[in-house]
Motif scaffolding. Structure first.
Motif, mmCIF file in Angstrom:
data_model
loop_
_atom_site.group_PDB
_atom_site.id
_atom_site.type_symbol
_atom_site.label_atom_id
_atom_site.label_comp_id
_atom_site.label_asym_id
_atom_site.label_seq_id
_atom_site.Cartn_x
_atom_site.Cartn_y
_atom_site.Cartn_z
ATOM 1 N N LEU A 163 0.817 -1.232 0.000
ATOM 2 C CA LEU A 163 0.000 0.000 0.000
ATOM 3 C C LEU A 163 0.842 1.270 0.000
ATOM 4 O O LEU A 163 0.399 2.308 -0.493
ATOM 5 N N ASP A 164 2.043 1.187 0.574
ATOM 6 C CA ASP A 164 2.895 2.378 0.614
ATOM 7 C C ASP A 164 3.879 2.432 -0.552
ATOM 8 O O ASP A 164 4.768 3.285 -0.585
ATOM 9 N N GLY A 165 3.712 1.520 -1.510
ATOM 10 C CA GLY A 165 4.612 1.491 -2.663
ATOM 11 C C GLY A 165 4.310 2.608 -3.647
ATOM 12 O O GLY A 165 3.359 3.372 -3.470
ATOM 13 N N PRO A 166 5.122 2.702 -4.702
ATOM 14 C CA PRO A 166 5.004 3.816 -5.644
ATOM 15 C C PRO A 166 3.988 3.581 -6.756
ATOM 16 O O PRO A 166 3.855 4.427 -7.656
ATOM 17 N N HIS A 167 3.277 2.453 -6.734
ATOM 18 C CA HIS A 167 2.482 2.065 -7.910
ATOM 19 C C HIS A 167 1.056 2.554 -7.833
ATOM 20 O O HIS A 167 0.432 2.534 -6.772
ATOM 21 N N TRP A 168 0.526 2.929 -8.977
ATOM 22 C CA TRP A 168 -0.888 3.332 -9.063
ATOM 23 C C TRP A 168 -1.779 2.114 -8.870
ATOM 24 O O TRP A 168 -1.411 0.975 -9.198
ATOM 25 N N SER A 169 -2.987 2.340 -8.381
ATOM 26 C CA SER A 169 -3.958 1.282 -8.185
ATOM 27 C C SER A 169 -5.340 1.847 -8.467
ATOM 28 O O SER A 169 -5.668 2.960 -8.031
ATOM 29 N N GLY A 170 -6.138 1.131 -9.232
ATOM 30 C CA GLY A 170 -7.488 1.619 -9.517
ATOM 31 C C GLY A 170 -8.174 0.780 -10.577
ATOM 32 O O GLY A 170 -7.766 -0.359 -10.853
ATOM 33 N N THR A 171 -9.217 1.346 -11.137
ATOM 34 C CA THR A 171 -10.004 0.618 -12.133
ATOM 35 C C THR A 171 -10.183 1.459 -13.394
ATOM 36 O O THR A 171 -10.131 2.688 -13.348
ATOM 37 N N ILE A 172 -10.381 0.777 -14.500
ATOM 38 C CA ILE A 172 -10.708 1.430 -15.780
ATOM 39 C C ILE A 172 -12.067 0.883 -16.199
ATOM 40 O O ILE A 172 -12.156 -0.275 -16.635
ATOM 41 N N PRO A 173 -13.128 1.670 -16.090
ATOM 42 C CA PRO A 173 -14.442 1.170 -16.487
ATOM 43 C C PRO A 173 -14.500 0.896 -17.995
ATOM 44 O O PRO A 173 -13.837 1.575 -18.783
ATOM 45 N N LEU A 174 -15.275 -0.095 -18.340
ATOM 46 C CA LEU A 174 -15.513 -0.381 -19.761
ATOM 47 C C LEU A 174 -17.019 -0.326 -19.979
ATOM 48 O O LEU A 174 -17.788 -0.970 -19.270
ATOM 49 N N ASP A 175 -17.426 0.465 -20.959
ATOM 50 C CA ASP A 175 -18.837 0.706 -21.200
ATOM 51 C C ASP A 175 -19.207 0.119 -22.566
ATOM 52 O O ASP A 175 -18.398 0.148 -23.487
ATOM 53 N N ARG A 176 -20.421 -0.419 -22.651
ATOM 54 C CA ARG A 176 -20.924 -0.880 -23.958
ATOM 55 C C ARG A 176 -21.933 0.154 -24.443
ATOM 56 O O ARG A 176 -22.967 0.359 -23.815
ATOM 57 N N VAL A 177 -21.613 0.816 -25.543
ATOM 58 C CA VAL A 177 -22.398 1.978 -25.986
ATOM 59 C C VAL A 177 -22.965 1.720 -27.388
ATOM 60 O O VAL A 177 -22.230 1.347 -28.307
ATOM 61 N N TRP A 178 -24.275 1.946 -27.530
ATOM 62 C CA TRP A 178 -24.909 1.806 -28.844
ATOM 63 C C TRP A 178 -24.532 2.970 -29.747
ATOM 64 O O TRP A 178 -24.507 4.125 -29.311
ATOM 65 N N GLY A 179 -24.264 2.673 -30.995
ATOM 66 C CA GLY A 179 -24.000 3.711 -31.993
ATOM 67 C C GLY A 179 -25.282 4.113 -32.716
ATOM 68 O O GLY A 179 -26.378 3.658 -32.391
ATOM 69 N N ALA A 180 -25.120 4.978 -33.706
ATOM 70 C CA ALA A 180 -26.261 5.438 -34.500
ATOM 71 C C ALA A 180 -26.740 4.316 -35.415
ATOM 72 O O ALA A 180 -25.930 3.636 -36.051
ATOM 73 N N PRO A 181 -28.056 4.112 -35.506
ATOM 74 C CA PRO A 181 -28.591 3.100 -36.423
ATOM 75 C C PRO A 181 -28.152 3.398 -37.855
ATOM 76 O O PRO A 181 -28.137 4.557 -38.272
ATOM 77 N N GLU A 182 -27.770 2.351 -38.584
ATOM 78 C CA GLU A 182 -27.348 2.518 -39.983
ATOM 79 C C GLU A 182 -28.325 1.757 -40.864
ATOM 80 O O GLU A 182 -28.427 0.533 -40.793
ATOM 81 N N SER A 183 -29.056 2.494 -41.699
ATOM 82 C CA SER A 183 -30.025 1.845 -42.591
ATOM 83 C C SER A 183 -29.304 0.948 -43.585
ATOM 84 O O SER A 183 -28.195 1.254 -44.042
#
Lengths: 206, 206
Positions: A163-183
């Motif tokens: 915990l006292d080390g020099p390294h970053w710690s955390g999360t990277i969220p990943l989202d599933r996002v709908w795009g524009a409908p393509e006819s």
């Protein structure tokens, strides 16, 4: 939720919510030449998961009347710990094991509607399926009786010594996002996409 | 690509690109109580796919020395046809079948680095794994010899008889987008996330 959680016991409503949020199931069968796992669209009722494929679909044909495993997984993000050993992912996964049973008659028509509604929610406005199309489709159901989940959320869980080390710690969220409908290229002019489908644009799959 | 395509024969580089774009594999084994399919992180070398888990991981322990199936699927969008029967998804999927072999010694250390790099790409900046951590981890490899793919892209393929109907036809793309890195609650002030990780924000997983 900040401190990471990683549990394996959930109530049935939580597990059903994961099934509702998923897009494809990975369906496993055992064969004489070893296991086979393929992605499939699905839907669920209150007590079954429904799978469909072409009547000639080798995996579904072989699955009917045998034990199968149906797994639905949603990846919610990366978990980056101070130590590589504690790297992980945040995810929601449900595993269903049981006997696959062929669905027929009126139940089959209803099952196809449920599967279509799960995936694209346009059954009611598209051209309805013909009897011939329904005959060309194989539907199987697996009971939700033997169902379990694993859900991980929140922060990495590092060793206290790090915990006292020099390294970053955390999360990277990943989202599933709908795009524009393509006819489609062959769509005639003047036919508009339904409001509900256009409204998906920019929205997340939860 | 406009007119839909749905093929099952691909060159090896195309299949490797799908593996590189995926985040989790669904790993299937056969057991006396039927098949089991679980999601797992993975990495790949030029000729193997690598899986890892806790040394006590029941699925991986049972998989070692047996035939397994490793499937990686990316959903690229919904395909909404004029007829519900032709609804589909655009997706990329690779299926690998073969013997799972335990990876040991220097190969194991290298394999862990490859798996970590595939998932979070921070092996080099996190605290390196200790020998005890490496002992607590089980790594197996499966050759890419028996590998196949199925990739669908482009428009729905409707029946000619439906082309003049009143129904919309097209696709809804689905994108996987990284969110903003979130530092762990127990991270000390002044430790910043790496530039490469912060740069992920808003970017798609391809």
């Amino acid at each position: 939720m900040r401190r990471g959680t990683d549990r394996a016991v959930y109530d049935i409503d939580t597990m059903k919510a994961v099934l509702d949020a998923g897009l494809v199931a990975h369906v496993g069968i055992s064969t004489d030449e070893g296991p086979v796992v393929l992605p499939m669209a699905y839907g669920r009722t209150d007590d079954t998961i429904l799978l469909h494929g072409a009547a000639a679909n080798a995996l579904l044909k072989n699955a009917t009347g045998t034990e199968v495993c149906v797994t639905v997984t949603i990846v919610d993000g990366l978990v980056i710990a101070r130590a590589a050993f504690h790297n992980s992912m945040n995810y929601r996964s449900v595993v269903i094991r049981g006997l696959a049973t062929k669905v027929e008659g009126d139940d089959k028509v209803e099952a196809l509607q449920i599967i279509t509604d799960h995936v694209v929610r346009n059954w009611d406005t598209g051209r309805p399926s013909t009897d011939a199309e329904i005959r060309k489709t194989l539907v199987v159901s697996v009971p939700l009786t033997e169902m379990s989940a694993k859900i991980r959320g929140g922060d990495p869980i590092d060793d206290d010594a790090d915990l006292d080390g020099p390294h970053w710690s955390g999360t990277i969220p990943l989202d599933r996002v709908w795009g524009a409908p393509e006819s489609a290229a062959d769509l005639h002019e003047g036919i508009e996409v339904r409001t509900e489908i256009r409204a998906l644009e920019g929205r997340s799959v939860n």
